[in-house]
Design a protein around this motif. Structure first.
Motif, PDB file in Angstrom:
ATOM      1  N   SER A 347      34.391  48.543  74.656  1.00  0.00           N
ATOM      2  CA  SER A 347      35.431  49.249  73.910  1.00  0.00           C
ATOM      3  C   SER A 347      35.453  48.804  72.456  1.00  0.00           C
ATOM      4  CB  SER A 347      36.797  49.015  74.559  1.00  0.00           C
ATOM      5  OG  SER A 347      36.807  49.475  75.897  1.00  0.00           O
ATOM      6  N   ALA A 348      35.333  47.491  72.227  1.00  0.00           N
ATOM      7  CA  ALA A 348      35.318  47.000  70.860  1.00  0.00           C
ATOM      8  C   ALA A 348      34.085  47.481  70.109  1.00  0.00           C
ATOM      9  CB  ALA A 348      35.377  45.468  70.862  1.00  0.00           C
ATOM     10  N   ALA A 349      32.934  47.534  70.795  1.00  0.00           N
ATOM     11  CA  ALA A 349      31.708  48.009  70.144  1.00  0.00           C
ATOM     12  C   ALA A 349      31.820  49.480  69.802  1.00  0.00           C
ATOM     13  CB  ALA A 349      30.506  47.761  71.059  1.00  0.00           C
ATOM     14  N   ALA A 350      32.473  50.260  70.689  1.00  0.00           N
ATOM     15  CA  ALA A 350      32.626  51.689  70.420  1.00  0.00           C
ATOM     16  C   ALA A 350      33.502  51.927  69.198  1.00  0.00           C
ATOM     17  CB  ALA A 350      33.218  52.388  71.648  1.00  0.00           C
ATOM     18  N   ASP A 351      34.400  50.983  68.901  1.00  0.00           N
ATOM     19  CA  ASP A 351      35.254  51.090  67.719  1.00  0.00           C
ATOM     20  C   ASP A 351      34.664  50.371  66.509  1.00  0.00           C
ATOM     21  OD1 ASP A 351      37.032  52.509  69.243  1.00  0.00           O
ATOM     22  OD2 ASP A 351      38.256  50.762  69.749  1.00  0.00           O
ATOM     23  N   GLY A 352      33.499  49.759  66.685  1.00  0.00           N
ATOM     24  CA  GLY A 352      32.874  49.036  65.578  1.00  0.00           C
ATOM     25  C   GLY A 352      33.521  47.714  65.272  1.00  0.00           C
ATOM     26  N   ARG A 353      34.188  47.089  66.251  1.00  0.00           N
ATOM     27  CA  ARG A 353      34.923  45.847  66.020  1.00  0.00           C
ATOM     28  C   ARG A 353      34.283  44.642  66.694  1.00  0.00           C
ATOM     29  NH1 ARG A 353      38.947  45.753  68.768  1.00  0.00           N
ATOM     30  NH2 ARG A 353      38.853  47.695  69.947  1.00  0.00           N
ATOM     31  N   TYR A 354      33.159  44.821  67.360  1.00  0.00           N
ATOM     32  CA  TYR A 354      32.604  43.698  68.124  1.00  0.00           C
ATOM     33  C   TYR A 354      31.572  42.943  67.297  1.00  0.00           C
ATOM     34  CZ  TYR A 354      30.254  40.975  71.688  1.00  0.00           C
ATOM     35  OH  TYR A 354      29.715  39.949  72.400  1.00  0.00           O
ATOM     36  N   GLN A 355      31.795  41.660  67.121  1.00  0.00           N
ATOM     37  CA  GLN A 355      30.815  40.774  66.489  1.00  0.00           C
ATOM     38  C   GLN A 355      31.093  39.360  66.959  1.00  0.00           C
ATOM     39  OE1 GLN A 355      30.318  41.181  62.297  1.00  0.00           O
ATOM     40  NE2 GLN A 355      29.078  39.339  62.092  1.00  0.00           N
ATOM     41  N   GLU A 356      30.115  38.751  67.574  1.00  0.00           N
ATOM     42  CA  GLU A 356      30.261  37.407  68.103  1.00  0.00           C
ATOM     43  C   GLU A 356      29.002  36.604  67.806  1.00  0.00           C
ATOM     44  OE1 GLU A 356      31.245  37.162  72.193  1.00  0.00           O
ATOM     45  OE2 GLU A 356      33.296  37.917  71.953  1.00  0.00           O
ATOM     46  N   THR A 357      29.178  35.292  67.829  1.00  0.00           N
ATOM     47  CA  THR A 357      28.056  34.369  67.677  1.00  0.00           C
ATOM     48  C   THR A 357      27.865  33.632  68.991  1.00  0.00           C
ATOM     49  OG1 THR A 357      28.503  34.082  65.321  1.00  0.00           O
ATOM     50  CG2 THR A 357      27.153  32.410  66.395  1.00  0.00           C
ATOM     51  N   TRP A 358      26.672  33.767  69.547  1.00  0.00           N
ATOM     52  CA  TRP A 358      26.368  33.126  70.833  1.00  0.00           C
ATOM     53  C   TRP A 358      25.574  31.838  70.565  1.00  0.00           C
ATOM     54  CZ3 TRP A 358      24.330  37.854  74.134  1.00  0.00           C
ATOM     55  CH2 TRP A 358      25.410  38.730  74.369  1.00  0.00           C
ATOM     56  N   SER A 359      26.136  30.736  70.957  1.00  0.00           N
ATOM     57  CA  SER A 359      25.419  29.452  70.887  1.00  0.00           C
ATOM     58  C   SER A 359      24.864  29.156  72.272  1.00  0.00           C
ATOM     59  CB  SER A 359      26.365  28.339  70.430  1.00  0.00           C
ATOM     60  OG  SER A 359      26.838  28.602  69.126  1.00  0.00           O
ATOM     61  N   LEU A 360      23.560  29.208  72.402  1.00  0.00           N
ATOM     62  CA  LEU A 360      22.913  29.082  73.704  1.00  0.00           C
ATOM     63  C   LEU A 360      22.556  27.629  73.997  1.00  0.00           C
ATOM     64  CD1 LEU A 360      20.550  32.185  73.454  1.00  0.00           C
ATOM     65  CD2 LEU A 360      22.951  32.080  74.149  1.00  0.00           C
ATOM     66  N   ASP A 361      22.354  27.374  75.283  1.00  0.00           N
ATOM     67  CA  ASP A 361      21.995  26.026  75.709  1.00  0.00           C
ATOM     68  C   ASP A 361      20.639  25.599  75.166  1.00  0.00           C
ATOM     69  OD1 ASP A 361      24.360  25.996  77.101  1.00  0.00           O
ATOM     70  OD2 ASP A 361      23.449  26.567  79.021  1.00  0.00           O
ATOM     71  N   SER A 362      19.788  26.542  74.845  1.00  0.00           N
ATOM     72  CA  SER A 362      18.460  26.220  74.319  1.00  0.00           C
ATOM     73  C   SER A 362      18.499  25.757  72.874  1.00  0.00           C
ATOM     74  CB  SER A 362      17.548  27.453  74.438  1.00  0.00           C
ATOM     75  OG  SER A 362      18.070  28.538  73.690  1.00  0.00           O
ATOM     76  N   GLY A 363      19.661  25.839  72.256  1.00  0.00           N
ATOM     77  CA  GLY A 363      19.783  25.449  70.855  1.00  0.00           C
ATOM     78  C   GLY A 363      19.731  26.618  69.906  1.00  0.00           C
ATOM     79  N   ALA A 364      19.384  27.800  70.417  1.00  0.00           N
ATOM     80  CA  ALA A 364      19.330  28.989  69.574  1.00  0.00           C
ATOM     81  C   ALA A 364      20.741  29.547  69.375  1.00  0.00           C
ATOM     82  CB  ALA A 364      18.423  30.047  70.203  1.00  0.00           C
ATOM     83  N   THR A 365      20.889  30.261  68.290  1.00  0.00           N
ATOM     84  CA  THR A 365      22.171  30.894  67.971  1.00  0.00           C
ATOM     85  C   THR A 365      21.916  32.364  67.640  1.00  0.00           C
ATOM     86  OG1 THR A 365      22.995  28.800  67.064  1.00  0.00           O
ATOM     87  CG2 THR A 365      24.207  30.808  66.522  1.00  0.00           C
ATOM     88  N   TYR A 366      22.613  33.251  68.352  1.00  0.00           N
ATOM     89  CA  TYR A 366      22.454  34.688  68.149  1.00  0.00           C
ATOM     90  C   TYR A 366      23.754  35.264  67.596  1.00  0.00           C
ATOM     91  CZ  TYR A 366      18.136  34.682  70.918  1.00  0.00           C
ATOM     92  OH  TYR A 366      16.877  34.454  71.385  1.00  0.00           O
ATOM     93  N   ARG A 367      23.597  36.196  66.682  1.00  0.00           N
ATOM     94  CA  ARG A 367      24.743  36.991  66.256  1.00  0.00           C
ATOM     95  C   ARG A 367      24.606  38.374  66.901  1.00  0.00           C
ATOM     96  NH1 ARG A 367      24.183  37.379  60.840  1.00  0.00           N
ATOM     97  NH2 ARG A 367      25.557  35.612  60.375  1.00  0.00           N
TER      98      ARG A 367
END
Length: 538
Positions: A347-367
């Motif tokens: 729902s948030a993505a459909a409204d253009g409001r979704y943005q998160e930063t994922w900090s993974l156990d492997s040490g990588a970080t995704y936006r």
């Protein structure tokens, strides 16, 4: 006097007496019949005529497909059907009333064929009998046509005329084609493309290849290209064909604009796909039914999902479940509420409001960013910001180190950028001019301008002498390249030396101390929030 009285009986023979008696009886009967005829019903005395062929029967004789014998008036009716063979025209006329008339004369053999009318209220019969190369067709009516039948036929003829007129002026090409590829009829729109239709194998071949000769076969549709001819451009048409009466009833719809649009869309998608293939950002687009319809190679590298899985067009929930299983997204603390969180995410993505930063156990970080897409679709962007986060952390460490170096100096130091906005200051400066501010984290000095700093200096100075020259240097659009020094009288420090040193990028450093610094301190410039620009003092 009678004949008997005139001739003596003794003179007559037995033969003569018998003959006279018979004549008398015949004369008596004739007289009685003449007297009784006016009183008898008319239906009993009307002569019973033999059923005439012209009134109740119509006989047709064919040699091959040529009509050699037909009742008066029928030839004109058959000639109205077009330029096909006599048998095809005859069959076209009768097929509206009788079903099962063979498409070709050669298909009629063996014992005579008897066909009843298609309508249960129509008692007409059709007899077909073949003798060597001659075919005799007899149309039999069990009752003569009455006044009602004549008016019904007239009404039907008028309705047919209206229908034919509408069909003739229909802008869509409509035609009938026999099994041999011969067009038996067509409207004006078809005649305008008839030559191009005949020259196109794509248009004719699908009908000729069909080996189905059944009646009433459901139609099919195919697309064909009509070649350019007589200054007419190439035309794409969708042909709808239906088997009827041993022939094909066809109609064509011009779809040239649709084909061009599809080609443009295909080229655009190919260009878009090539562009997406070069991106380092992973892209996943889900349609309005939340199924994956488009992805790029970068998504494979970032998510470690197999191409087979992505090519199967998984649902959005299935897609994120696989990401969770591969630890490409943070593990939810409560899996029971995971579906609800996923729905909120969509729902948030459909409204253009979704943005998160994922900090993974492997040490990588995704936006991960969700954006609405046309027609109710949703697009997710996956960016690997691991290096960016590491660089930001190193940058913050360098800023902290630089700040520590500044704080180690006993002189009060303030650094202004080329726009006259303060970017750095040390602890001594904060204590001297901002005693009410405990540290730099609590007060954002990036919002302090040179004029505001000048006001704080003036409040601490016993005399404003020299401060105006310092301000003029800080707000000047053409700062000098040489360092300047001024002597000030401050309330807390007494007489101090104020030095203005030019730095790289148009920045300037102001120091308040007992002696002038010999070298500028190399500092890194941290990112700044939007700030107020300083107008030139002229």
């Amino acid at each position: 006097m009678t004949l008997i009285n005139a001739i003596p009986l003794k003179e007559l023979t037995i033969y003569e007496l018998s003959l006279a008696l018979l004549l008398s009886i015949a004369l008596t009967g004739t007289c009685l019949l003449l007297l009784l005829v006016p009183r008898l019903p008319e239906r009993l005395v009307r002569p019973r005529t033999r059923r005439g062929r012209s009134a109740l029967e119509a006989r047709f004789v064919f040699v091959g497909e040529e009509l050699v014998e037909a009742p008066a008036g029928w030839r004109d009716l058959l000639q109205q059907q077009g330029e096909a063979s006599d048998w095809q025209c005859f069959r076209e006329v009768l097929s509206t009333r009788f079903q099962g008339v063979p498409p070709a004369v050669t298909q009629i053999s063996g014992p005579p064929m008897r066909l009843a009318a298609a309508s249960t209220t129509d008692p007409a019969l059709l007899h077909l009998r073949r003798r060597r190369d001659q075919l005799t067709v007899t149309l039999t009516e069990t009752r003569p046509a009455g006044l009602t039948d004549r008016y019904a036929a007239l009404h039907a003829r008028q309705a047919q005329g209206v229908l034919e007129d509408r069909l003739e002026h229909l802008p869509i090409p409509v035609w009938t084609m026999g099994n041999g590829g011969v067009v038996t009829s067509g409207n004006a729109a078809f005649r305008s493309i008839g030559d191009r239709f005949a020259a196109s194998d794509e248009a004719v071949a699908p009908l000729l290849r069909s080996d189905d000769r059944s009646e009433g076969r459901p139609g099919f549709t195919y697309r064909a290209l009509l070649p350019a001819m007589d200054r007419q451009a190439e035309t794409w048409v969708d042909v709808s064909a239906r088997r009827a009466g041993g022939a094909w009833d066809c109609a064509a719809l011009d779809v040239s604009d649709l084909v061009k649009a599809e080609l443009a869309q295909r080229n655009f998608v190919q260009t878009l796909t090539k562009t997406f293939a070069q991106l380092s950002t992973g892209l996943a687009i889900f349609d309005r039914d939340r199924q994956l319809i488009l992805f790029n190679p970068a998504l494979l590298d970032l998510t470690q999902l197999s191409p087979e899985f992505l090519a199967s067009r998984p649902a959005l929930s299935h897609f994120f479940d696989h990401l969770r299983d591969r630890q490409i997204m943070p593990e939810p603390k409560d899996y029971t509420s995971w579906r609800e969180q996923l729905n909120a995410l969509v729902s948030a993505a459909a409204d253009g409001r979704y943005q998160e930063t994922w900090s993974l156990d492997s040490g990588a970080t995704y936006r991960v960013t969700g954006r609405p897409h046309p027609n109710g679709a949703v697009a997710f962007l996956f960016e690997d910001i691991t290096d960016h986060i590491a660089m930001t952390r190193r940058f913050r460490q360098q800023l902290s180190l630089s700040q520590s170096v500044l704080d180690a100096f006993t002189d009060a130091i303030a650094i202004f950028d080329r726009d006259g906005v303060m970017s750095h200051c040390n602890q001594t400066y904060r204590e001297l001019f901002h005693a009410d501010i405990p540290d730099q984290e609590a007060a954002d000095l990036q919002e302090l301008t040179a004029r505001e700093a000048h006001e704080s200096w003036t409040r601490q100075a016993l005399s404003p002498l020299g401060l105006d020259e310092v301000l003029a240097q800080l707000v000047s659009t053409r700062p000098g390249r040489e360092a300047t020094r001024h002597v000030l009288q401050l309330r807390r420090m007494g007489e101090v030396t104020c030095s203005v040193l030019p730095l790289i990028g148009g920045a300037r450093m102001v120091t308040f101390g007992g002696q002038r610094a010999s070298l500028p301190i190399p500092l890194e410039t941290r990112p700044r929030l939007p700030r107020q620009r300083i107008a030139s003092s002229g």
